[in-house]
Design a protein around this motif. Structure first.
Motif, short mmCIF file in Angstrom:
data_model
loop_
_atom_site.label_atom_id
_atom_site.label_comp_id
_atom_site.label_asym_id
_atom_site.label_seq_id
_atom_site.Cartn_x
_atom_site.Cartn_y
_atom_site.Cartn_z
N CYS A 28 48.05 3.09 21.04
CA CYS A 28 46.55 2.89 20.77
C CYS A 28 46.17 2.20 19.41
CB CYS A 28 45.92 4.15 21.26
SG CYS A 28 45.66 5.28 19.75
N ASN A 68 48.49 8.29 30.02
CA ASN A 68 47.65 8.35 30.94
C ASN A 68 46.45 8.81 30.01
OD1 ASN A 68 48.77 7.48 33.07
ND2 ASN A 68 49.37 9.63 33.80
N LYS A 71 45.05 6.09 27.77
CA LYS A 71 44.14 5.15 28.55
C LYS A 71 42.80 5.79 28.81
CE LYS A 71 47.87 3.00 31.37
NZ LYS A 71 48.43 3.03 32.49
N GLN A 74 40.84 5.49 25.46
CA GLN A 74 40.46 3.98 25.34
C GLN A 74 39.23 3.82 26.15
OE1 GLN A 74 42.05 3.42 22.63
NE2 GLN A 74 43.18 1.45 23.40
N ARG A 75 39.24 4.42 27.60
CA ARG A 75 38.15 4.07 28.52
C ARG A 75 36.82 4.72 27.86
NH1 ARG A 75 42.03 4.33 32.85
NH2 ARG A 75 41.86 6.54 32.91
N MET A 114 47.49 -3.21 26.60
CA MET A 114 48.05 -1.81 26.60
C MET A 114 49.42 -1.78 27.53
SD MET A 114 47.54 1.29 26.34
CE MET A 114 45.84 1.73 26.25
N ARG A 115 49.48 -2.34 28.66
CA ARG A 115 51.07 -2.33 29.19
C ARG A 115 52.05 -2.96 28.47
NH1 ARG A 115 51.72 -1.12 34.87
NH2 ARG A 115 53.88 -1.37 35.34
#
Length: 170
Positions: A28, A68, A71, A74-75, A114-115
Motif C-alpha cells: 500500500c 484483503n 484493499k 485503501q477503499r 494493486m495487483r
C-alpha cells in the motif's frame, strides 16, 4: 478459543507481525494504512484460527488476509475526505532509513496497480514461487507470470525516468 490454541496464535502473531507489516507497507505504500490493515488482519486471523491452522500454508493464508485488509483500508481511504484545519497535517512516517535509490524504488512501486504491486512484492520481497504467489492471490500461475512481466516493465520505465530526473537535479 482453547488456551493451547491461544498460545499458538500468540506465538505465531509475535513472530509474523513485523514481516506482515512490511508486506502490507510494500503493497500500500503507507505505514499508517499498513499498520491498520495488519491489525485488522490479525484480528480476523484470531477469529479464524482453527480454520487457518488447517490451511496448507499458514503464512500464505495470513498474507491473503493482509492483502484483503489492505484493499479494505485503501477503499475506506478512497472515500474519506480530508478536512482542513488550522493545524498543519502530520507527516506520514516513511520507515525509510536507507538510500535515495530505495526511496525511488518504493515510490515507483507505489505507482503500480494493486495487483501488479502485490505480485512483485510477493515474488521478489517475500521470495515466493510463482505457484505460492498464485495461491495467495487466488489466480493462475500464468496470471502471476503475466502480472510480473508487466509490473517489472512498468517499474523499469518508472525507475529509468526517476533516476534520469534525479541526475538532472544534481
Amino acid at each position: 478459543m482453547r488456551p493451547e490454541h491461544e498460545s499458538e496464535y500468540c506465538d505465531y502473531a509475535a513472530n509474523r507481525l513485523v514481516p506482515m507489516r512490511r508486506f502490507a507497507y510494500l503493497v500500500c505504500g503507507d505505514w499508517h494504512r499498513a499498520e491498520d490493515a495488519v491489525q485488522n488482519a490479525f484480528v480476523k486471523l484470531y477469529l479464524a484460527w482453527a480454520r487457518a491452522q488447517r490451511a496448507d500454508s499458514l503464512d500464505a493464508y495470513t498474507r491473503r488476509i493482509v492483502l484483503n485488509c489492505v484493499k479494505e483500508v485503501q477503499r475506506r481511504h478512497w472515500f474519506t475526505r480530508e478536512r482542513s484545519t488550522s493545524e498543519p497535517p502530520d507527516r506520514a512516517a516513511t520507515g525509510d532509513t536507507g538510500s535515495e535509490e530505495r526511496r525511488l524504488v518504493l515510490d515507483a512501486l507505489a505507482q503500480l496497480p494493486m495487483r501488479r504491486r502485490a505480485t512483485l512484492v510477493l515474488r521478489y520481497w517475500e521470495d515466493l514461487s510463482v505457484e505460492q504467489t498464485a495461491r495467495v492471490l487466488r489466480c493462475s500461475p500464468a496470471t502471476v507470470k503475466s502480472q510480473t512481466v508487466r509490473g517489472l516493465r512498468t517499474l523499469r520505465g518508472l525507475l529509468t525516468d526517476s533516476f534520469r530526473e534525479q541526475i538532472e537535479r544534481t
